[in-house]
Design a protein around this motif. Structure first.
Motif, short mmCIF file in Angstrom:
data_model
loop_
_atom_site.label_atom_id
_atom_site.label_comp_id
_atom_site.label_asym_id
_atom_site.label_seq_id
_atom_site.Cartn_x
_atom_site.Cartn_y
_atom_site.Cartn_z
N UNK A 28 0.84 -1.19 0.00
CA UNK A 28 0.00 0.00 0.00
C UNK A 28 0.87 1.24 0.00
N UNK A 29 0.29 2.33 -0.43
CA UNK A 29 0.98 3.61 -0.42
C UNK A 29 1.20 4.03 1.03
N UNK A 30 2.43 4.23 1.41
CA UNK A 30 2.74 4.52 2.81
C UNK A 30 2.78 6.01 3.10
N UNK A 31 2.34 6.85 2.20
CA UNK A 31 2.31 8.28 2.45
C UNK A 31 1.13 8.63 3.34
N UNK A 32 1.38 9.46 4.33
CA UNK A 32 0.33 9.87 5.26
C UNK A 32 0.40 11.38 5.48
N UNK A 33 -0.74 11.94 5.83
CA UNK A 33 -0.81 13.35 6.22
C UNK A 33 -0.61 13.43 7.72
N UNK A 34 0.06 14.47 8.16
CA UNK A 34 0.28 14.70 9.59
C UNK A 34 -0.11 16.14 9.88
N UNK A 35 -1.07 16.32 10.78
CA UNK A 35 -1.52 17.67 11.12
C UNK A 35 -0.80 18.12 12.40
N UNK A 36 -0.14 19.29 12.31
CA UNK A 36 0.62 19.83 13.44
C UNK A 36 0.08 21.22 13.73
N UNK A 37 -0.60 21.35 14.88
CA UNK A 37 -1.16 22.64 15.29
C UNK A 37 -0.10 23.46 16.00
N UNK A 38 -0.12 24.79 15.79
CA UNK A 38 0.80 25.68 16.50
C UNK A 38 0.51 25.63 18.00
N UNK A 39 -0.77 25.58 18.35
CA UNK A 39 -1.19 25.42 19.74
C UNK A 39 -2.49 24.63 19.76
N UNK A 40 -2.68 23.83 20.79
CA UNK A 40 -3.90 23.03 20.90
C UNK A 40 -4.88 23.63 21.89
N UNK A 62 2.57 18.44 8.03
CA UNK A 62 3.98 18.04 8.04
C UNK A 62 4.19 16.65 7.44
N UNK A 63 3.13 16.05 6.93
CA UNK A 63 3.24 14.73 6.32
C UNK A 63 3.65 14.81 4.87
N UNK A 64 3.50 13.69 4.16
CA UNK A 64 3.87 13.65 2.75
C UNK A 64 2.68 13.29 1.86
N UNK A 65 1.45 13.49 2.36
CA UNK A 65 0.24 13.28 1.59
C UNK A 65 -0.69 14.47 1.85
N UNK A 66 -1.60 14.78 0.93
CA UNK A 66 -2.53 15.88 1.16
C UNK A 66 -3.40 15.63 2.39
N UNK A 67 -3.63 16.69 3.16
CA UNK A 67 -4.46 16.64 4.36
C UNK A 67 -5.86 17.10 4.02
N UNK A 119 -2.62 11.19 10.30
CA UNK A 119 -2.15 10.10 11.14
C UNK A 119 -2.56 10.37 12.60
N UNK A 120 -3.04 9.36 13.27
CA UNK A 120 -3.43 9.52 14.67
C UNK A 120 -4.92 9.76 14.87
#
Length: 135
Positions: A28-40, A62-67, A119-120
């Motif tokens: 499978x395509x192992x590319x995933x999107x990763x969302x990184x918030x400045x503050x939660x 910060x991932x390597x796939x579209x979010x 991811x997550x």
């Protein structure tokens, strides 16, 4: 004789299981999107009644796939989210706008649940503050 035939059949079946070619893994395509918030957590601090209740959560993919944000749900009707439905490409940033109803007096703490393909799984954000009566 019957026992010998049964054992022979059992051995043939057992050896046939071990001779099967192994399955390919990670096809499978192992590319995933990763969302990184400045503050939660966005802290409104102490604000006056009927003041501007709009705040933003900024984030970066910060991932390597579209979010793709598919849903944003708040813990009550007093908080209204606004977000882009367009995909956020890797390395790009976006914002999630939250509008809290500042007619209500007192301290508040609310949650905002962001559902996306990141991811997550779901991400839970918080807003908090205190609203005092205007003079």
């Amino acid at each position: 004789m019957k026992r010998t035939v049964n054992i022979a059949i059992l051995l043939v079946v057992t050896f046939s299981f071990f001779s099967v070619a192994p399955f390919k893994t990670n096809t499978f395509d192992s590319k995933v999107a990763v969302i990184k918030f400045d503050t939660e957590v966005v802290d409104y601090g102490t604000i006056t009644q009927n003041s501007d209740g709009v705040r933003q959560f900024t984030f970066t993919n910060t991932g390597d796939a579209p979010l793709l944000i598919t849903n944003v749900k708040t813990s009550c009707g007093c908080t209204v989210p606004s977000y882009s439905k367009a995909p956020i490409l890797p390395g790009d940033s976006g914002a999630l706008e939250i509008k809290y109803d500042t007619k209500r007096l007192g301290a508040f703490t609310k949650t905002v649940t962001v559902t996306s393909n990141a991811e997550g799984g779901n991400k839970i954000l918080k807003i908090k503050g205190t609203i005092i009566a205007s003079k």
